[in-house]
Design a protein around this motif. Structure first.
Motif, PDB file in Angstrom:
ATOM      1  N   GLY A 107       0.706  -1.188  -0.141  1.00 40.62           N
ATOM      2  CA  GLY A 107       0.303  -0.207  -0.008  1.00 40.62           C
ATOM      3  C   GLY A 107       1.054   1.559   0.415  1.00 40.62           C
ATOM      4  O   GLY A 107       0.715   2.271  -0.590  1.00 40.62           O
ATOM      5  N   TYR A 108       1.945   1.333   0.560  1.00 44.01           N
ATOM      6  CA  TYR A 108       3.502   2.093   0.973  1.00 44.01           C
ATOM      7  C   TYR A 108       3.377   2.365  -0.654  1.00 44.01           C
ATOM      8  O   TYR A 108       3.895   3.679  -1.273  1.00 44.01           O
ATOM      9  N   LEU A 109       4.381   1.106  -1.285  1.00 51.38           N
ATOM     10  CA  LEU A 109       4.565   1.453  -2.486  1.00 51.38           C
ATOM     11  C   LEU A 109       3.824   1.966  -3.480  1.00 51.38           C
ATOM     12  O   LEU A 109       4.066   3.055  -4.450  1.00 51.38           O
ATOM     13  N   ALA A 110       2.290   1.516  -3.658  1.00 48.01           N
ATOM     14  CA  ALA A 110       1.641   2.201  -4.374  1.00 48.01           C
ATOM     15  C   ALA A 110       1.342   3.409  -4.401  1.00 48.01           C
ATOM     16  O   ALA A 110       0.980   4.542  -5.496  1.00 48.01           O
ATOM     17  N   ALA A 111       1.084   4.337  -3.209  1.00 50.67           N
ATOM     18  CA  ALA A 111       0.780   5.830  -2.864  1.00 50.67           C
ATOM     19  C   ALA A 111       1.959   6.090  -3.071  1.00 50.67           C
ATOM     20  O   ALA A 111       1.677   7.160  -3.756  1.00 50.67           O
ATOM     21  N   GLY A 112       2.971   5.346  -3.228  1.00 49.70           N
ATOM     22  CA  GLY A 112       4.484   6.610  -3.287  1.00 49.70           C
ATOM     23  C   GLY A 112       4.034   6.603  -5.012  1.00 49.70           C
ATOM     24  O   GLY A 112       4.579   8.058  -5.631  1.00 49.70           O
ATOM     25  N   VAL A 113       3.680   5.617  -5.225  1.00 49.64           N
ATOM     26  CA  VAL A 113       4.054   5.955  -7.220  1.00 49.64           C
ATOM     27  C   VAL A 113       2.942   7.059  -7.542  1.00 49.64           C
ATOM     28  O   VAL A 113       3.043   7.607  -8.327  1.00 49.64           O
ATOM     29  N   VAL A 114       1.704   6.851  -7.347  1.00 52.56           N
ATOM     30  CA  VAL A 114       0.512   7.787  -7.469  1.00 52.56           C
ATOM     31  C   VAL A 114       0.841   9.082  -7.562  1.00 52.56           C
ATOM     32  O   VAL A 114       1.439   9.818  -8.661  1.00 52.56           O
ATOM     33  N   ILE A 115       1.938   9.043  -5.592  1.00 50.99           N
ATOM     34  CA  ILE A 115       1.813  10.765  -5.869  1.00 50.99           C
ATOM     35  C   ILE A 115       3.634  11.140  -6.898  1.00 50.99           C
ATOM     36  O   ILE A 115       3.342  12.534  -6.332  1.00 50.99           O
ATOM     37  N   GLY A 116       3.588  10.313  -6.644  1.00 55.08           N
ATOM     38  CA  GLY A 116       5.266  10.795  -7.224  1.00 55.08           C
ATOM     39  C   GLY A 116       5.146  11.064  -8.403  1.00 55.08           C
ATOM     40  O   GLY A 116       4.403  11.628  -9.156  1.00 55.08           O
ATOM     41  N   PRO A 117       7.101  11.681  -8.852  1.00 54.44           N
ATOM     42  CA  PRO A 117       7.080  12.741 -10.465  1.00 54.44           C
ATOM     43  C   PRO A 117       6.772  11.549 -11.700  1.00 54.44           C
ATOM     44  O   PRO A 117       6.416  12.018 -12.515  1.00 54.44           O
ATOM     45  N   PHE A 118       6.626  10.334 -10.563  1.00 54.46           N
ATOM     46  CA  PHE A 118       5.718   9.666 -12.560  1.00 54.46           C
ATOM     47  C   PHE A 118       5.061   8.979 -12.969  1.00 54.46           C
ATOM     48  O   PHE A 118       4.352   8.805 -13.552  1.00 54.46           O
ATOM     49  N   GLY A 119       3.898  10.020 -11.036  1.00 58.35           N
ATOM     50  CA  GLY A 119       2.468   9.450 -11.512  1.00 58.35           C
ATOM     51  C   GLY A 119       2.286  10.611 -11.631  1.00 58.35           C
ATOM     52  O   GLY A 119       2.029  11.104 -12.487  1.00 58.35           O
TER      53      GLY A 119
END
Length: 586
Positions: free
Chosen positions: A38-50
């Motif tokens: 869940g934390y990893l997925a959250a990072g992908v969504v809010i990050g520079p490539f999301g």
């Protein structure tokens, strides 16, 4: 406008992190994929490539590494120096063998994939390391960190944390001339590292406990929290300053405070910060996943992740089996250590900066590590399912009908006799065991045994431990018994606790945990058998009583000496000072 723009950084960035965590973690827990994913997925969504809500992952990762630091400190609090010394063979032997063997195997695979030999060596070394930040929480969630395989896996992780220092030096040696990789002060760096370790040890041994006593006398809880953070971050900063792992500094501080009277207070103060910052670490890792690079090289990355995790699982399984673990523990150890580690990010970045490998190679290797982290919870769950006795699923952990004033943990041959004694006084018993065969055998005689692992806190709560007057720990696994006692002491302190000790060393450990009574499983029966032997040779009742009293006295004196001086002390008390004369056989 992004969350880290000039006008909104101070408020919007933490809001984005907290919001993403509050949405993703419950969702992924509901899907039974775990909080880490869940934390990893959250990072992908809010990050520079999301969605690009936060554009810079590197600065976040630097802060988030404090979560790993606090995790290692809390783990250190659970490991007394004597216990750490007992793990030395696994740390030096199993840990070093794992790093060398996995590094060599993965480097050979990297050569086949076309990397140059220098890049292949660093790739193999980096991917041989595992992630304490992933492995330790996975085992802790199942209350398995203190289990035999959990302790061996943690010993390997400790060696890996130490290995990052020579691996960074290896990058410098392999770097081309003029790239800044070589160092002229290697011996001075090593001297500074040793001095830093020595300073932390001295402060931990002689200054921290007196300082905490003074601070505790003020009665200020916030000062105690501040002092706990100061100790952890101070030790981490010292180690970082001399070029070593911050996590190792925190771990060392934790170990030195493991015997302290303030251990539980420190753990309670640090836990909230650890949880939040460790979650931030996983979010930052997710933010660093380069989606365009992944999409362009998806097949290569997927194949590499599968291959690396398979190679590490098989090799660690083989090493664990060779060094004494059974198949179940070896497989779980291999699965929980199969991923790449956070220190690989540091190693690959240094290798790219020193031109040991190209920036694209470093990015691909980083992506492989990241996706191995993503896959770890699923791999570990699969291993747990593979080694779980299939028939156990027929016995859900259902304690809805449990009641009583005494709890027996473990209904084997030992627990059965204990239950007979307690029942003779009219006590109403709740009995639990994780052995399906024992449960089925007891049911044939009309006994109700609940299925459950008594070393797990949630099972103890469900079995009604908080309302028990007496808890008898009768399992034949020393690690499981000790873990159960630790949970009982911390969460159910009003219950009287009696424990079956597996051996003398286990008895000493239980005495230090302040149980109400512990009995070595063979001691009383061995004394009785010896007495019957002497009786058969003609010893009188008075002689037998005198001999038994002498044996018990010498054993108690030796036990007290061993508690103070170690297992090898008091050997002169093993043999009687005078031999009783018995009549010769006619």
């Amino acid at each position: 406008m992004t969350a880290d723009s000039a006008h909104g950084f101070s408020l919007l960035q933490p809001l984005v992190f907290l919001g993403a965590a509050c949405v993703a973690v419950p969702l992924f827990r509901k899907l039974k994929l775990g909080a880490v994913i869940g934390y990893l997925a959250a990072g992908v969504v809010i990050g520079p490539f999301g969605l690009g809500l936060i554009s810079e992952a590197k600065s976040v990762l630097t802060l988030a590494e404090l979560g790993v630091v606090l995790l290692l400190f809390i783990i250190g609090l659970e490991l007394k120096p004597s216990r750490l010394w007992a793990m030395r063979k696994d740390i030096v032997g199993l840990g070093l063998a794992q790093v060398l063997l996995c590094a060599a195997a993965i480097a050979a695979i990297a050569l086949l994939f076309g990397l140059g030999w220098k890049a292949a060596v660093i790739a193999g070394a980096g991917l041989a390391l595992s992630s304490t930040a992933f492995a330790a929480p996975l085992m802790a969630e199942r209350n398995e960190l203190a289990s035999p395989y959990g302790q061996r896996a943690f010993a390997v992780l400790l060696l890996q944390d130490l290995a990052i220092v020579p691996l960074i030096a290896l990058v410098a040696l392999l770097a081309p001339a003029g790239t800044g990789g070589a160092t002229e002060n290697g011996w001075m760096d090593i001297a500074w590292m040793l001095a830093a370790v020595g300073a932390i040890v001295l402060v931990g041994l002689y200054l921290l406990n007196p300082a905490f006593k003074v601070l505790a006398a003020t009665g200020s809880t916030e000062i105690m929290t501040a002092s706990a953070l100061l100790v952890v971050l101070g030790a981490a900063a010292v180690m970082q300053w001399v070029g070593m792992s911050m996590a190792m500094g925190a771990f060392l501080a934790g170990v030195l405070l493991a015997e302290s009277n303030f251990r539980h207070e420190l753990e309670a103060d640090i836990q909230p910060f650890r949880g939040l910052l460790l979650g931030l670490f996983f979010i930052a890792v997710g933010m660093g996943i380069d989606l365009p690079l992944v999409s362009d090289n998806l097949a290569v990355i997927a194949a590499a992740v599968v291959l690396v995790m398979l190679v590490k699982t098989v090799l660690i399984w083989g090493l664990a089996r060779f060094t004494g673990s059974d198949h179940r523990d070896a497989l779980r150890m291999g699965a929980v250590l199969s991923q790449g580690g956070e220190f690989a990010f540091v190693l690959f970045t240094a290798a790219a900066a020193s031109q040991v490998m190209t920036a694209e190679q470093a990015n691909l290797l980083t992506a492989i590590v990241t996706f191995s982290l993503v896959a770890t919870p699923a791999v570990f769950s699969a291993a747990q399912w593979a080694v779980k006795p299939k028939e156990a699923s027929q016995y859900p952990e259902d304690f809805s009908e449990a009641s009583g004033s005494a709890l027996i943990i473990g209904y084997g041959r030992f627990g059965q006799v204990v239950s007979q004694v307690l029942r003779s006084r009219g006590l109403d018993l709740t009995m639990i065991d994780s052995n399906v065969t024992a449960i089925e055998a007891a049911s044939k005689y009309g006994h109700k045994i609940y299925f459950g692992d008594g070393s797990r806190l949630d099972v103890l709560r469900a079995a009604g431990a908080e309302s028990m007057k007496l808890i008898a720990v009768c399992v034949d696994d020393a690690a499981a018994a000790t873990l159960a006692v630790q949970h009982i002491a911390q969460h159910f302190p009003l219950a009287k606790v009696v424990v079956r000790a597996v051996n003398r060393a286990h008895s000493m450990e239980l005495v230090k945990l302040n149980v109400d009574n512990q009995v070595r499983e063979t001691f009383e029966s061995a004394i009785y058998l010896g007495k019957t032997g002497l009786q058969a040779l003609g010893a009188s009742t008075s002689e037998l009583a005198a001999i038994e009293e002498d044996v018990r006295r010498r054993d108690a004196e030796r036990f007290a000496i061993q508690l103070a001086e170690g297992m090898h002390a008091g050997r002169e008390l093993l043999f009687a000072s005078a031999v009783q004369q018995l009549p010769e056989e006619s």
